[in-house]
Design a protein around this motif. Structure first.
Motif, PDB file in Angstrom:
ATOM      1  N   PRO A 123      58.233 -21.026  47.179  1.00  0.00           N
ATOM      2  CA  PRO A 123      57.329 -19.869  47.185  1.00  0.00           C
ATOM      3  C   PRO A 123      58.080 -18.596  47.552  1.00  0.00           C
ATOM      4  O   PRO A 123      59.031 -18.624  48.337  1.00  0.00           O
ATOM      5  CB  PRO A 123      56.292 -20.234  48.243  1.00  0.00           C
ATOM      6  CG  PRO A 123      56.362 -21.722  48.375  1.00  0.00           C
ATOM      7  CD  PRO A 123      57.789 -22.084  48.103  1.00  0.00           C
ATOM      8  N   ARG A 124      57.641 -17.490  46.968  1.00  0.00           N
ATOM      9  CA  ARG A 124      58.182 -16.181  47.294  1.00  0.00           C
ATOM     10  C   ARG A 124      57.104 -15.321  47.925  1.00  0.00           C
ATOM     11  O   ARG A 124      55.907 -15.581  47.759  1.00  0.00           O
ATOM     12  CB  ARG A 124      58.696 -15.476  46.027  1.00  0.00           C
ATOM     13  CG  ARG A 124      60.150 -15.719  45.709  1.00  0.00           C
ATOM     14  CD  ARG A 124      60.536 -15.071  44.393  1.00  0.00           C
ATOM     15  NE  ARG A 124      60.232 -13.636  44.347  1.00  0.00           N
ATOM     16  CZ  ARG A 124      60.387 -12.897  43.252  1.00  0.00           C
ATOM     17  NH1 ARG A 124      60.818 -13.437  42.117  1.00  0.00           N
ATOM     18  NH2 ARG A 124      60.106 -11.609  43.283  1.00  0.00           N
ATOM     19  N   GLU A 125      57.517 -14.303  48.634  1.00  0.00           N
ATOM     20  CA  GLU A 125      56.543 -13.337  49.142  1.00  0.00           C
ATOM     21  C   GLU A 125      55.782 -12.722  47.969  1.00  0.00           C
ATOM     22  O   GLU A 125      56.356 -12.529  46.888  1.00  0.00           O
ATOM     23  CB  GLU A 125      57.257 -12.225  49.912  1.00  0.00           C
ATOM     24  CG  GLU A 125      57.628 -12.571  51.321  1.00  0.00           C
ATOM     25  CD  GLU A 125      58.071 -11.317  52.076  1.00  0.00           C
ATOM     26  OE1 GLU A 125      57.334 -10.881  52.988  1.00  0.00           O
ATOM     27  OE2 GLU A 125      59.133 -10.772  51.757  1.00  0.00           O
ATOM     28  N   PRO A 126      54.509 -12.381  48.162  1.00  0.00           N
ATOM     29  CA  PRO A 126      53.725 -11.804  47.058  1.00  0.00           C
ATOM     30  C   PRO A 126      54.071 -10.340  46.827  1.00  0.00           C
ATOM     31  O   PRO A 126      53.231  -9.442  46.945  1.00  0.00           O
ATOM     32  CB  PRO A 126      52.284 -11.979  47.538  1.00  0.00           C
ATOM     33  CG  PRO A 126      52.387 -11.915  49.026  1.00  0.00           C
ATOM     34  CD  PRO A 126      53.686 -12.577  49.377  1.00  0.00           C
ATOM     35  N   LYS A 127      55.327 -10.070  46.475  1.00  0.00           N
ATOM     36  CA  LYS A 127      55.800  -8.703  46.292  1.00  0.00           C
ATOM     37  C   LYS A 127      56.635  -8.597  45.016  1.00  0.00           C
ATOM     38  O   LYS A 127      57.342  -9.539  44.655  1.00  0.00           O
ATOM     39  CB  LYS A 127      56.646  -8.248  47.484  1.00  0.00           C
ATOM     40  CG  LYS A 127      55.879  -8.150  48.798  1.00  0.00           C
ATOM     41  CD  LYS A 127      56.797  -7.664  49.920  1.00  0.00           C
ATOM     42  CE  LYS A 127      56.028  -7.535  51.230  1.00  0.00           C
ATOM     43  NZ  LYS A 127      56.896  -7.044  52.327  1.00  0.00           N
ATOM     44  N   GLN A 128      56.549  -7.459  44.358  1.00  0.00           N
ATOM     45  CA  GLN A 128      57.374  -7.166  43.192  1.00  0.00           C
ATOM     46  C   GLN A 128      57.709  -5.676  43.205  1.00  0.00           C
ATOM     47  O   GLN A 128      56.891  -4.860  43.648  1.00  0.00           O
ATOM     48  CB  GLN A 128      56.659  -7.548  41.893  1.00  0.00           C
ATOM     49  CG  GLN A 128      57.474  -7.363  40.631  1.00  0.00           C
ATOM     50  CD  GLN A 128      58.787  -8.127  40.660  1.00  0.00           C
ATOM     51  OE1 GLN A 128      59.772  -7.638  41.215  1.00  0.00           O
ATOM     52  NE2 GLN A 128      58.784  -9.317  40.083  1.00  0.00           N
ATOM     53  N   MET A 129      58.909  -5.328  42.734  1.00  0.00           N
ATOM     54  CA  MET A 129      59.327  -3.932  42.644  1.00  0.00           C
ATOM     55  C   MET A 129      60.083  -3.719  41.345  1.00  0.00           C
ATOM     56  O   MET A 129      60.963  -4.520  41.006  1.00  0.00           O
ATOM     57  CB  MET A 129      60.239  -3.534  43.805  1.00  0.00           C
ATOM     58  CG  MET A 129      59.591  -3.367  45.142  1.00  0.00           C
ATOM     59  SD  MET A 129      60.806  -2.704  46.318  1.00  0.00           S
ATOM     60  CE  MET A 129      59.903  -2.857  47.848  1.00  0.00           C
ATOM     61  N   ILE A 130      59.739  -2.650  40.639  1.00  0.00           N
ATOM     62  CA  ILE A 130      60.478  -2.278  39.441  1.00  0.00           C
ATOM     63  C   ILE A 130      60.611  -0.759  39.375  1.00  0.00           C
ATOM     64  O   ILE A 130      59.778  -0.032  39.912  1.00  0.00           O
ATOM     65  CB  ILE A 130      59.807  -2.782  38.144  1.00  0.00           C
ATOM     66  CG1 ILE A 130      58.382  -2.213  38.014  1.00  0.00           C
ATOM     67  CG2 ILE A 130      59.798  -4.296  38.065  1.00  0.00           C
ATOM     68  CD1 ILE A 130      57.713  -2.549  36.691  1.00  0.00           C
ATOM     69  N   TRP A 131      61.690  -0.309  38.736  1.00  0.00           N
ATOM     70  CA  TRP A 131      61.823   1.085  38.357  1.00  0.00           C
ATOM     71  C   TRP A 131      61.362   1.242  36.912  1.00  0.00           C
ATOM     72  O   TRP A 131      61.637   0.387  36.071  1.00  0.00           O
ATOM     73  CB  TRP A 131      63.277   1.541  38.461  1.00  0.00           C
ATOM     74  CG  TRP A 131      63.804   1.787  39.838  1.00  0.00           C
ATOM     75  CD1 TRP A 131      64.619   0.976  40.570  1.00  0.00           C
ATOM     76  CD2 TRP A 131      63.587   2.959  40.640  1.00  0.00           C
ATOM     77  NE1 TRP A 131      64.918   1.550  41.775  1.00  0.00           N
ATOM     78  CE2 TRP A 131      64.295   2.776  41.847  1.00  0.00           C
ATOM     79  CE3 TRP A 131      62.859   4.130  40.457  1.00  0.00           C
ATOM     80  CZ2 TRP A 131      64.305   3.722  42.862  1.00  0.00           C
ATOM     81  CZ3 TRP A 131      62.863   5.081  41.470  1.00  0.00           C
ATOM     82  CH2 TRP A 131      63.576   4.879  42.651  1.00  0.00           C
ATOM     83  N   LEU A 132      60.684   2.333  36.625  1.00  0.00           N
ATOM     84  CA  LEU A 132      60.189   2.609  35.279  1.00  0.00           C
ATOM     85  C   LEU A 132      60.433   4.072  34.924  1.00  0.00           C
ATOM     86  O   LEU A 132      60.470   4.932  35.808  1.00  0.00           O
ATOM     87  CB  LEU A 132      58.676   2.351  35.187  1.00  0.00           C
ATOM     88  CG  LEU A 132      58.158   0.922  35.278  1.00  0.00           C
ATOM     89  CD1 LEU A 132      56.686   0.936  35.661  1.00  0.00           C
ATOM     90  CD2 LEU A 132      58.346   0.209  33.968  1.00  0.00           C
ATOM     91  N   ARG A 133      60.596   4.343  33.643  1.00  0.00           N
ATOM     92  CA  ARG A 133      60.511   5.712  33.128  1.00  0.00           C
ATOM     93  C   ARG A 133      60.254   5.647  31.630  1.00  0.00           C
ATOM     94  O   ARG A 133      60.715   4.720  30.945  1.00  0.00           O
ATOM     95  CB  ARG A 133      61.772   6.530  33.420  1.00  0.00           C
ATOM     96  CG  ARG A 133      62.995   6.181  32.609  1.00  0.00           C
ATOM     97  CD  ARG A 133      64.121   7.170  32.857  1.00  0.00           C
ATOM     98  NE  ARG A 133      65.358   6.745  32.210  1.00  0.00           N
ATOM     99  CZ  ARG A 133      66.520   7.371  32.352  1.00  0.00           C
ATOM    100  NH1 ARG A 133      66.604   8.440  33.128  1.00  0.00           N
ATOM    101  NH2 ARG A 133      67.602   6.930  31.730  1.00  0.00           N
ATOM    102  N   ALA A 134      59.515   6.609  31.134  1.00  0.00           N
ATOM    103  CA  ALA A 134      59.270   6.689  29.695  1.00  0.00           C
ATOM    104  C   ALA A 134      60.600   6.844  28.972  1.00  0.00           C
ATOM    105  O   ALA A 134      61.487   7.578  29.418  1.00  0.00           O
ATOM    106  CB  ALA A 134      58.343   7.853  29.384  1.00  0.00           C
ATOM    107  N   ASP A 135      60.738   6.163  27.847  1.00  0.00           N
ATOM    108  CA  ASP A 135      62.010   6.108  27.137  1.00  0.00           C
ATOM    109  C   ASP A 135      62.189   7.307  26.208  1.00  0.00           C
ATOM    110  O   ASP A 135      62.213   7.185  24.984  1.00  0.00           O
ATOM    111  CB  ASP A 135      62.093   4.800  26.341  1.00  0.00           C
ATOM    112  CG  ASP A 135      63.493   4.537  25.802  1.00  0.00           C
ATOM    113  OD1 ASP A 135      64.428   5.220  26.248  1.00  0.00           O
ATOM    114  OD2 ASP A 135      63.640   3.651  24.935  1.00  0.00           O
TER     115      ASP A 135
END
Length: 283
Positions: free
Chosen positions: A170-182
């Motif tokens: 099991p993993r912590e219930p967390k997610q992180m992403i970087w985004l930007r319009a292409d």
């Protein structure tokens, strides 16, 4: 500007067919249902086009009622609830096959000065120091099929590992992403807000699966967005890198709650997001 982003902007450019009534299309892709971020973005466009330009969206609240059919247009009906001195309120109903599939309430405000504070942004690596989407997803390219090669309107860089492979623990219930319009976008605040609404539905429910050692590659999983809320705190551009920090406080009764915060590279809190999704594990 990438073709995928250009196509998305075209999708958000709704056709006005009558006062307060707009028509939107879906991309020609092999989808069983319309992507929730697309419907939210188009509905916000419809609402925003009935509001004066000096008022920017500050919040929206929406329910996904029925799956959208990507093979036919979507009709958006706008109800002008109120125009006050500082705020305007709109309600939007999306219709297909004569039935509502989505409704949205949005509030717009004139620019005002006032108190200001925020919690600090998390410390994470710079987006350009992280591998791109293709490199990150390469181990699962064969199982992802056309989805791996499909052009995307947003660049994505994962800070934490993606929810793809079966987890060994099991993993912590967390997610992180970087985004930007292409691609570089015009200076149109409503367009940027609608692109943030589109992006807010990307990966948000991933965090609900992590404590249960499940991933979207598991064919037993059935998931669908139920409701969605956003608060727009500060002016921002969707073509600049922004961090999407997501967490799931709870899952229960075949529903999972996910919350997200979007920060720019300087650490300013731009938006807050909350969504509850239907999550069923089939036998």
């Amino acid at each position: 500007m990438s073709k995928a982003l250009d196509d998305l902007i075209a999708l958000l450019d709704l056709e006005s067919i009558e006062v307060n009534i707009f028509r939107g299309q879906s991309p020609r892709e092999d989808r069983q249902r319309v992507f929730g971020g697309q419907v939210a973005g188009q509905a916000l466009v419809a609402a925003g086009r009935t509001v004066s330009a000096d008022r920017a969206v500050h919040s929206l609240h929406a329910y996904f009622i029925r799956p959208g059919d990507p093979s036919i247009p979507l009709l958006y009906e706008v109800e002008r609830i109120r125009d006050g001195k500082s705020f305007s309120t709109r309600r939007v109903l999306a219709i297909q096959h004569g039935k509502p599939i989505f409704n949205l309430s949005a509030s717009f405000q004139v620019d005002e000065e006032g108190l200001e504070h925020q919690l600090e942004a998390p410390e994470v690596p710079d987006p350009l120091s992280l591998p791109d989407f293709e490199e990150t997803m390469a181990p699962w390219a064969d199982s992802m099929g056309d989805w791996y090669y499909r052009p995307r309107p947003f660049e994505i860089r994962y800070v934490l590992p993606p929810t793809m492979a079966k987890l060994k623990q099991p993993r912590e219930p967390k997610q992180m992403i970087w985004l930007r319009a292409d691609g570089e976008l015009p200076d149109q605040p409503l367009l940027h807000a609608c692109l943030f609404a589109y992006a807010s539905d990307m990966t948000l429910l991933d965090s609900t699966l992590l404590p249960h050692q499940l991933s979207w590659m598991d064919r037993r999983i059935f998931a669908a967005s139920l409701d969605h809320a956003m608060w727009f705190h500060r002016n921002a551009r969707a073509d600049d890198w922004f961090l999407y920090d997501m967490v799931s406080p709870t899952t229960q009764h075949s529903r999972g709650l996910a919350q997200g915060k979007m920060y720019d590279q300087s650490g300013r809190l731009l938006l807050s997001v909350a969504q509850e999704g239907l999550i069923r594990v089939r036998d």
